[in-house]
Motif scaffolding. Structure first.
Motif, mmCIF file in Angstrom:
data_model
loop_
_atom_site.group_PDB
_atom_site.id
_atom_site.type_symbol
_atom_site.label_atom_id
_atom_site.label_comp_id
_atom_site.label_asym_id
_atom_site.label_seq_id
_atom_site.Cartn_x
_atom_site.Cartn_y
_atom_site.Cartn_z
ATOM 1 N N GLU A 119 -9.208 5.586 7.782
ATOM 2 C CA GLU A 119 -8.699 5.762 6.429
ATOM 3 C C GLU A 119 -9.313 5.109 5.145
ATOM 4 N N ARG A 120 -9.131 5.581 4.121
ATOM 5 C CA ARG A 120 -9.764 5.423 2.980
ATOM 6 C C ARG A 120 -9.004 4.023 2.374
ATOM 7 N N TYR A 121 -7.942 3.892 2.891
ATOM 8 C CA TYR A 121 -6.950 2.667 2.209
ATOM 9 C C TYR A 121 -6.653 1.649 3.284
ATOM 10 N N VAL A 122 -7.037 0.427 3.226
ATOM 11 C CA VAL A 122 -6.650 -0.561 4.273
ATOM 12 C C VAL A 122 -5.589 -1.416 3.487
ATOM 13 N N ASN A 123 -4.562 -1.496 3.875
ATOM 14 C CA ASN A 123 -3.237 -2.152 3.261
ATOM 15 C C ASN A 123 -2.755 -3.326 4.415
ATOM 16 N N PHE A 124 -2.549 -4.422 3.525
ATOM 17 C CA PHE A 124 -1.749 -5.782 3.976
ATOM 18 C C PHE A 124 -0.612 -5.925 3.533
ATOM 19 N N SER A 125 0.104 -6.629 4.154
ATOM 20 C CA SER A 125 1.674 -6.855 3.566
ATOM 21 C C SER A 125 2.152 -8.002 4.093
ATOM 22 N N PHE A 126 2.280 -9.113 3.000
ATOM 23 C CA PHE A 126 2.971 -10.528 3.366
ATOM 24 C C PHE A 126 3.995 -10.905 2.804
#
Length: 172
Positions: A119-126
């Motif tokens: 995917e073009r977007y790599v997301n992290f959530s903290f």
């Protein structure tokens, strides 16, 4: 925190920790800070920091109960894979998100490392929490500090007054 591609780490540094006598002035916390107010947030994108050095990364902070409503958002280029930001946070539960857009240049560099991004977007959530510190104790420390400075000023003025009085007696 890891996703399917690479890892990132999130740390909170409470900036005024003078109440915690057992520790230094600055402590680090992973997902829970006992002190509200000004905090430093550090985002470390592990292992691929040099790939992202010239690319902007979107970061946002929202309330955990309202993830769509960001209270802070910024776009920053990491230095050696690290992004540092100072923000003021009240007690509460929050979520910080990192959104990395992988353009063709980043995808090519990642592929060379054996990391294949679908995917073009790599997301992290903290998710993290800022707890209510002891406001009354902070106020009492400030009062003691002001009292100490006032006493020091009075002693200085008293010593100065004695010097003036003694020099006046010698001149008579």
């Amino acid at each position: 925190m890891e996703n399917n591609y690479f890892a990132a780490h999130f740390t909170i540094y409470s900036e005024y920790n003078m109440l915690d006598i057992k520790s230094c002035f600055i402590n680090d916390y992973c997902n829970k800070s006992p002190h509200s107010g000004m905090v430093s947030l550090v985002y470390d994108i592990i292992g691929i920091g040099n790939i992202l050095e010239n690319h902007k990364i979107n970061i946002g902070i929202s309330y955990k109960k309202e993830p769509g409503r960001q209270i802070y958002s910024w776009c920053e280029t990491p230095v050696n894979g690290v992004i540092w930001k100072r923000v003021y946070l009240n007690p509460g539960s929050y979520v910080s998100t990192i959104n990395i857009f992988c353009d063709n240049d980043i995808i090519e560099k990642l592929n060379k490392l054996g990391i294949f991004v679908n995917e073009r977007y790599v997301n992290f959530s903290f998710p993290f929490q800022i707890e209510n510190d002891h406001v009354l104790l902070q106020i009492s420390y400030k009062v003691i500090y002001v009292l100490f400075i006032t006493i020091a000023i009075c002693i200085f003025i008293g010593a100065l007054w004695r010097m003036v009085q003694n020099s006046y007696k010698y001149n008579e």
